[in-house]
Design a protein around this motif. Sequence first.
Motif, mmCIF file in Angstrom:
data_model
loop_
_atom_site.group_PDB
_atom_site.id
_atom_site.type_symbol
_atom_site.label_atom_id
_atom_site.label_comp_id
_atom_site.label_asym_id
_atom_site.label_seq_id
_atom_site.Cartn_x
_atom_site.Cartn_y
_atom_site.Cartn_z
ATOM 1 N N TRP A 1 0.823 -1.206 0.000
ATOM 2 C CA TRP A 1 0.000 0.000 0.000
ATOM 3 C C TRP A 1 0.862 1.264 0.000
ATOM 4 C CZ3 TRP A 1 -4.631 -1.758 -1.162
ATOM 5 C CH2 TRP A 1 -5.009 -3.029 -0.718
ATOM 6 N N GLY A 2 0.274 2.378 0.409
ATOM 7 C CA GLY A 2 1.083 3.591 0.514
ATOM 8 C C GLY A 2 1.573 4.109 -0.824
ATOM 9 N N ARG B 1 5.540 7.536 8.930
ATOM 10 C CA ARG B 1 5.378 8.292 7.677
ATOM 11 C C ARG B 1 5.099 9.762 7.964
ATOM 12 N NH1 ARG B 1 0.701 6.897 3.208
ATOM 13 N NH2 ARG B 1 -0.687 7.220 5.017
ATOM 14 N N ASN C 1 -0.092 10.941 3.972
ATOM 15 C CA ASN C 1 -1.519 11.181 4.200
ATOM 16 C C ASN C 1 -1.694 11.207 5.712
ATOM 17 O OD1 ASN C 1 -2.161 10.994 1.431
ATOM 18 N ND2 ASN C 1 -2.324 8.767 1.575
ATOM 19 N N GLU D 1 -3.469 10.818 8.592
ATOM 20 C CA GLU D 1 -4.789 10.197 8.742
ATOM 21 C C GLU D 1 -4.995 9.608 10.124
ATOM 22 O OE1 GLU D 1 -2.805 6.195 6.819
ATOM 23 O OE2 GLU D 1 -4.421 7.188 5.767
ATOM 24 N N TYR E 1 -2.344 0.619 12.530
ATOM 25 C CA TYR E 1 -2.834 1.975 12.805
ATOM 26 C C TYR E 1 -3.149 2.135 14.291
ATOM 27 C CZ TYR E 1 -3.390 2.107 7.756
ATOM 28 O OH TYR E 1 -3.154 2.036 6.407
ATOM 29 N N ASP F 1 -6.863 -7.909 6.784
ATOM 30 C CA ASP F 1 -7.630 -7.848 5.537
ATOM 31 C C ASP F 1 -8.100 -9.242 5.115
ATOM 32 O OD1 ASP F 1 -5.640 -5.155 3.968
ATOM 33 O OD2 ASP F 1 -7.132 -5.148 5.573
ATOM 34 N N ARG G 1 -12.149 1.365 8.108
ATOM 35 C CA ARG G 1 -12.161 2.728 7.573
ATOM 36 C C ARG G 1 -13.012 2.688 6.318
ATOM 37 N NH1 ARG G 1 -6.188 5.190 6.912
ATOM 38 N NH2 ARG G 1 -6.047 3.461 5.471
ATOM 39 N N TRP H 1 -6.862 7.568 -3.067
ATOM 40 C CA TRP H 1 -5.900 8.191 -2.167
ATOM 41 C C TRP H 1 -5.064 9.225 -2.914
ATOM 42 C CZ3 TRP H 1 -6.210 7.572 2.927
ATOM 43 C CH2 TRP H 1 -6.917 6.455 3.411
ATOM 44 N N GLU I 1 -2.039 9.508 -3.418
ATOM 45 C CA GLU I 1 -0.975 8.999 -4.285
ATOM 46 C C GLU I 1 -1.452 8.913 -5.733
ATOM 47 O OE1 GLU I 1 -0.195 6.879 -0.282
ATOM 48 O OE2 GLU I 1 -1.874 7.757 -1.391
HETATM 49 C C1 BQZ Z 1 -2.854 5.324 1.541
HETATM 50 C C2 BQZ Z 1 -3.163 3.932 0.946
HETATM 51 C C3 BQZ Z 1 -2.734 3.858 -0.510
HETATM 52 C C4 BQZ Z 1 -6.320 -0.412 2.009
HETATM 53 C C5 BQZ Z 1 -4.461 1.090 2.797
HETATM 54 C C6 BQZ Z 1 -4.240 0.148 3.958
HETATM 55 C C7 BQZ Z 1 -4.690 -1.283 3.671
HETATM 56 C C8 BQZ Z 1 -6.144 -1.312 3.233
HETATM 57 C C9 BQZ Z 1 -5.888 1.046 2.353
HETATM 58 C C10 BQZ Z 1 -3.294 5.310 2.995
HETATM 59 C C11 BQZ Z 1 -2.817 2.819 3.074
HETATM 60 C C12 BQZ Z 1 -2.582 4.194 3.757
HETATM 61 O O1 BQZ Z 1 -4.177 2.436 3.201
HETATM 62 O O2 BQZ Z 1 -3.086 4.131 5.067
HETATM 63 O O3 BQZ Z 1 -2.952 6.564 3.567
HETATM 64 O O4 BQZ Z 1 -1.494 5.604 1.464
HETATM 65 O O5 BQZ Z 1 -2.460 2.924 1.669
HETATM 66 O O6 BQZ Z 1 -3.067 2.614 -1.033
HETATM 67 O O7 BQZ Z 1 -4.990 0.595 5.045
HETATM 68 O O8 BQZ Z 1 -4.531 -2.086 4.821
HETATM 69 O O9 BQZ Z 1 -6.509 -2.635 2.864
HETATM 70 O O10 BQZ Z 1 -7.683 -0.419 1.621
HETATM 71 O O11 BQZ Z 1 -5.980 1.805 1.168
#
Ligand code: BQZ
Length: 691
Positions: free
Chosen positions: A128-129, A337, A350, A352, A501, A533, A547, A653, A655
């Motif tokens: 992610w990220g 981050r 981000n 958050e 988180y 997940d 979320r 997001w 990004e």
């Molecule tokens: C952003 C994001 C980009 C997924 C993910 C992560 C996974 C979830 C969610 C967010 C991260 C960051 O979120 O928290 O700021 O950079 O990656 O993809 O939470 O565990 O499954 O849905 O987007």
Amino acid sequence: MRKPIYALGGAGLLLSVSMLAAQAQTVEPTTPPDPPAFEAQGTPNFVGITDMFEYKALPEYHEPEWVTSEYVDTGKLPPVGERLPKEPLVYKTANMPDGTGVYGDVMRHVIGGRPEGWNYIGGQSQGWGGIDIGLSECLTRTGPLFQVRAEELAPLPNLAKSWEWSEDGHELTMHLIEGAKWSDGEPFTADDVMFYWEDNVLDPNVAPLNGATPESFGPNTTLEKVDDYTIKWTFEAVEPKQYLYTMAYGTFCPGPSHLLKPQHPKYSDNTYEQYKNAFPPEYLGIPTMGAWVPVEYRPDDIVVMRRNPYYWKVDEAGNQLPYLDEMHYRLSTWADRDVQAVAGSGDFSNLEQAESYVEALRRSADEDAPARLAFGARTIGYTLDLNLSANGWGEPDERAQKVRELNRELDFRKAVSIGLDRQRLGESLVRGPFTAIYPGGLYAGTAYYDKDSTAYYAHDMAAANALLDGLGLEDTDGNGIRNFAGGGDDVEITLLANTDYGTETNLAEGIIAQMEPLGLRVIANFQQGTARDDMQQSGQFDWVMRRPGSEVVSVVQATETLAPTGPRTSHFHRAGTDGTVDLLPFEEELVDAVNGFINTSDNAERAELMKTYQKLFTENVYSIGLTQYPGALIINKRFANIPEGAPIFMFNWAEDNIIRERVYVPEDRQGNFELHPQTLPAEPGSSTGTM
Ligand code: BQZ
């Protein structure tokens, strides 16, 4: 806990007085309290879609000089003009906040996830990220839509550069970008699209990352190849334009079939597990249609990416994008981050996690702070999902089955909802005007939100206890924990949460503490991101923290996940062992409202349908909303072409929203952070990563 007084009934049934009182207990909803005033910092410059880019051939193309001298002139690479498609995607200078950019430098991301491997369509996470967002180009694109005028809102072309509907509206013919290539020079064609659809989405043994299922694209939808650059969808509904959003990130991003197909069980002796894991993180140079290619991976340390020499987008001067030559993804934590971004040792975050807000604001307020921080609207939040499947999703044991049956009771969901003190939960994260009470459903302040259609059951411990009494959950063994009806075991409920988180585990601990006075024992099941997940998607939870995604912010993105419109579309109610979803009566109405929304493009009708949805959702406490708050985008000040008012989350997001391929650093501000300067990715699977 107060002991009940008993009275005799006709058929010898024992009814406790409190039960009688409880049965009389009705909890009336009100409209939710208004969120504290909080102005988003920075307003987008709203434009039309055609103001952003077009597809056209240009008289000449350019690339970084070192690419020409080191790679083209030495015959290692064909000239840039031959590496680009017939009509590249051309970003318009007028829409670029700082205009045409220059090559060089790197964006240093810090992420909390860990790459499982590169097989996104096979179901692997890249950590992610921004890693998967950068690697996964999709048929359409929606992240940048935050800056598109409402009246022109529609998914942006991307790998699909144009499309048209048939006369009767059931067929959608899409034209793919012609002559584009994967980062290893292999052609991108309709075969890559069809492999994703036929052998991943339609294959029940494969669960692509981000959850695409056949139903995500409508009942009995078909897709066929017309020729190398043309595909045709056939839908039951008439012009269901909604599905163009589902063809964007995360649900229709084809992978490199020339590498993946030979590993798929249909075309090899591999098992599905072997197919999923065929390209581990150590495998360098995975072909991508994205702007950067992985060239180095050090476990628990860093993923480094270098510019894709075949990237199919340019600026109006014909400069092949991206401008940034390198991307770093340091493998750390999400909280780190934020810290590194405000400190200037990282370049992007981000923001958050509400606990970090005060410190981040203090650090970035400084005149010479390395990064700028801008808050957006309240598009981040948390909800508590209750597993509503009583027909076997996630193979519950006897205890868990009883919890599922309780979850399906409206009075139980109401009791949990009014037993929670959302104000206190929000303030436990951060004080000040950030957090707002979130009853559930669509987020306040979003396009389709209607306050008068939102039912809010205010915090009331006595009423919560009475509702639980009414359900026959008596503490029959006097240990302070209610027992399942009929003198069963203690009511014990597991709460799944993501340890990546702090905000999520803090809220979960708050819920556990606030459920105790109700006599409900909630047990923490805290798991790392990917494990959380996997458990959520396979139904292995009683309750889970989540979320909410774009479906409660934009509504038009991931709409199908707003209700169980298919056996695997809902986040907390999927098909049981018999393949069916055991819908509650109000859920059928929710599904009708969502399908109604998907199958009409009449805005007035859509607004009414979402009012109906919100009313049904919140009156029935479908999921227990907790808190909603704004996020902030933190970006190092040396970067240019960052769009004004870019939210950290809306259709996607940040990004994706900030269009990283056209972000640049003016020459005089470029740092010396590149780890592999003036190199390009080597062929897929190379041991060196760069050539
Ligand atoms: C952003 C994001 C980009 C997924 C993910 C992560 C996974 C979830 C969610 C967010 C991260 C960051 O979120 O928290 O700021 O950079 O990656 O993809 O939470 O565990 O499954 O849905 O987007």
